[in-house]
Design a protein around this motif. Structure first.
Motif, mmCIF file in Angstrom:
data_model
loop_
_atom_site.group_PDB
_atom_site.id
_atom_site.type_symbol
_atom_site.label_atom_id
_atom_site.label_comp_id
_atom_site.label_asym_id
_atom_site.label_seq_id
_atom_site.Cartn_x
_atom_site.Cartn_y
_atom_site.Cartn_z
ATOM 1 N N ASP A 263 43.746 41.537 34.805
ATOM 2 C CA ASP A 263 44.448 41.857 36.035
ATOM 3 C C ASP A 263 43.469 42.379 36.998
ATOM 4 O O ASP A 263 42.452 42.593 37.038
ATOM 5 N N PRO A 264 44.156 42.438 38.302
ATOM 6 C CA PRO A 264 43.274 42.569 39.364
ATOM 7 C C PRO A 264 42.455 44.039 39.237
ATOM 8 O O PRO A 264 41.579 44.249 40.092
ATOM 9 N N THR A 307 38.487 35.800 40.989
ATOM 10 C CA THR A 307 39.545 34.983 41.875
ATOM 11 C C THR A 307 39.928 35.770 43.123
ATOM 12 O O THR A 307 39.582 36.729 43.546
ATOM 13 N N GLY A 308 40.922 35.064 43.767
ATOM 14 C CA GLY A 308 41.361 35.332 44.964
ATOM 15 C C GLY A 308 42.071 36.631 45.164
ATOM 16 O O GLY A 308 41.798 37.518 46.221
ATOM 17 N N ASP A 309 42.607 37.389 43.700
ATOM 18 C CA ASP A 309 43.259 38.480 43.796
ATOM 19 C C ASP A 309 42.446 39.361 43.259
ATOM 20 O O ASP A 309 42.944 40.546 42.971
ATOM 21 N N ARG A 311 40.210 39.163 40.431
ATOM 22 C CA ARG A 311 40.105 39.312 38.839
ATOM 23 C C ARG A 311 38.930 38.861 38.552
ATOM 24 O O ARG A 311 38.149 37.795 39.001
#
Length: 390
Positions: A263-264, A307-309, A311
């Motif tokens: 998760d982020p 990732t973009g968010d 992670r």
């Protein structure tokens, strides 16, 4: 007796060579000095132990032959309402009556061969490498004793399945063996033909992992099983020189593993939802970090991937670090079994500490226990010889 390795040169190689891009002086640790006594003590005991392979024992419940690896699903038990019928699942509760001999033999191989290889690397005493080579011949070369290069009959369930894709997780214990083989070969204890046969075994096994029904099923799992599949493929691709598979492992890490499992905030929801959340989060983090260690050393920077968010493995290690340093801070219920046995000297802190220049990770890592006699811990703590890795 061989010559002693120069300690200063060894420490320097531990700090930097395995982690391209790491800035000198950011975070260092003397792994050789820290582990020398432990490694040599263990390796000395292992010199007197003969190789044992799956051919030495067979379960009446196995659908395979004498050279086939067989294991049973951990959490499957006889049904009290139908004792002779198909087993039923009890998550987190290991059935003590399962056939575990082959798994124990594999764990023994994974404990002894890397320790012997590490002892040779530290001392250059050929007796260590020679004994490790005897194990490798028995497992991967000699026709009568060698294990067949598949896990078609692993993680069987009585009355339900003769073998499942989830069984592929049993060979996480070949990851550090594969790491040890080139070290042993460097000693001259293996002939060129023997080394070629061992590489052929691993090539056949990774082909089965990537092309069989069971292998594809495990690849497409969503939790730690998927991580361990990619980690194993990467380890065996590195050993056999399969660049195509290494590239595929990097792609899968970025497209499937990280987005689905981290998760982020760095937590691992699929592992935290289990009945042994602490142990599973540690286990999956070990596999993630080992995967990053292997693939990043082969042209792909997985340590820096995000990732973009947000992670990524960086924040996954950051998330677990306080709970490794002080388990009392753990936010979830304690594991239903073996909670008191964790953490061990989690290699995610070692690999991550060097990759990210985090001396605090290394300082905690060096204080944690490096070994255990508890089978559950041995089974889930699969990187034990950092001398072979950094």
């Amino acid at each position: 007796m061989g010559g002693r390795v120069n300690r200063r040169a060894f420490v320097g190689s531990c700090s930097l060579a395995a982690f391209p891009g790491l800035s000198p002086g950011k975070a260092t640790i003397d792994v050789g000095g820290l582990d020398r006594s432990r490694v040599l003590g263990d390796a000395g005991k292992f010199l007197g132990k003969k190789p044992v392979t799956p051919a030495a024992a067979r379960s009446p419940r196995s659908a395979g032959g004498p050279n086939d690896f067989f294991s049973e699903g951990d959490y499957w038990w006889p049904d009290p309402k139908n004792p002779g019928g198909p087993y039923i699942r009890r998550d987190g509760m290991t059935n003590p009556d399962n056939f575990v001999e082959h798994r124990n033999y594999l764990m023994r191989l994974s404990v002894e061969v890397p320790a012997l290889a590490a002892a040779w690397k530290l001392t250059r005493e050929r007796r260590y490498a020679a004994h490790a080579a005897a194990h490798l011949r028995a497992w991967f070369v000699t026709a009568a004793s060698r294990m067949n290069p598949n896990l078609q009959f692993a993680q069987a369930i009585h009355g339900r399945s003769t073998g499942r894709g989830t069984g592929i997780i049993d060979t996480i214990h070949l990851v550090e063996v594969a790491r040890a083989i080139p070290v042993i070969a460097e000693s001259g204890a293996l002939s060129k033909d023997e080394l070629a046969q061992i590489k052929q075994w691993f090539s056949m096994y990774v082909e089965w992992m990537t092309e069989s029904k069971n292998g594809i099923e495990e690849r497409d799992a969503r939790n730690n099983h998927a991580t361990c599949w990619v980690m194993q493929v990467a380890a065996f691709a590195e050993f056999t020189g399969n660049g195509k598979l290494m590239n595929e492992c990097a792609d899968r890490f970025r497209s499937a593993i990280v987005p689905a499992q981290i998760d982020p905030d760095g937590s691992q929801p699929l592992e935290a939802s289990r009945t042994k959340p602490y142990g599973y989060c540690l286990f999956n983090l070990e596999a993630l970090a080992t995967l990053c260690r292997i693939v990043s050393a082969n042209g792909h920077d997985l340590w820096g991937f995000q990732t973009g968010d947000g992670r990524g493995v960086r924040n996954a290690i950051e998330y677990m670090f306080p709970f490794i340093a002080d388990k009392k801070k753990w936010k979830h219920p304690p594991d239903v079994m073996y909670f008191d046995e964790w953490p061990m000297r989690q290699e995610a802190l070692l690999f991550g500490g060097l990759a990210y220049g985090r001396q605090d990770y290394l300082d905690v890592w060096r204080k944690l226990p490096a070994g255990s006699n508890v089978d559950e811990v041995v089974r889930n703590y699969f990187i034990r010889q950092p001398v072979l890795w950094i």
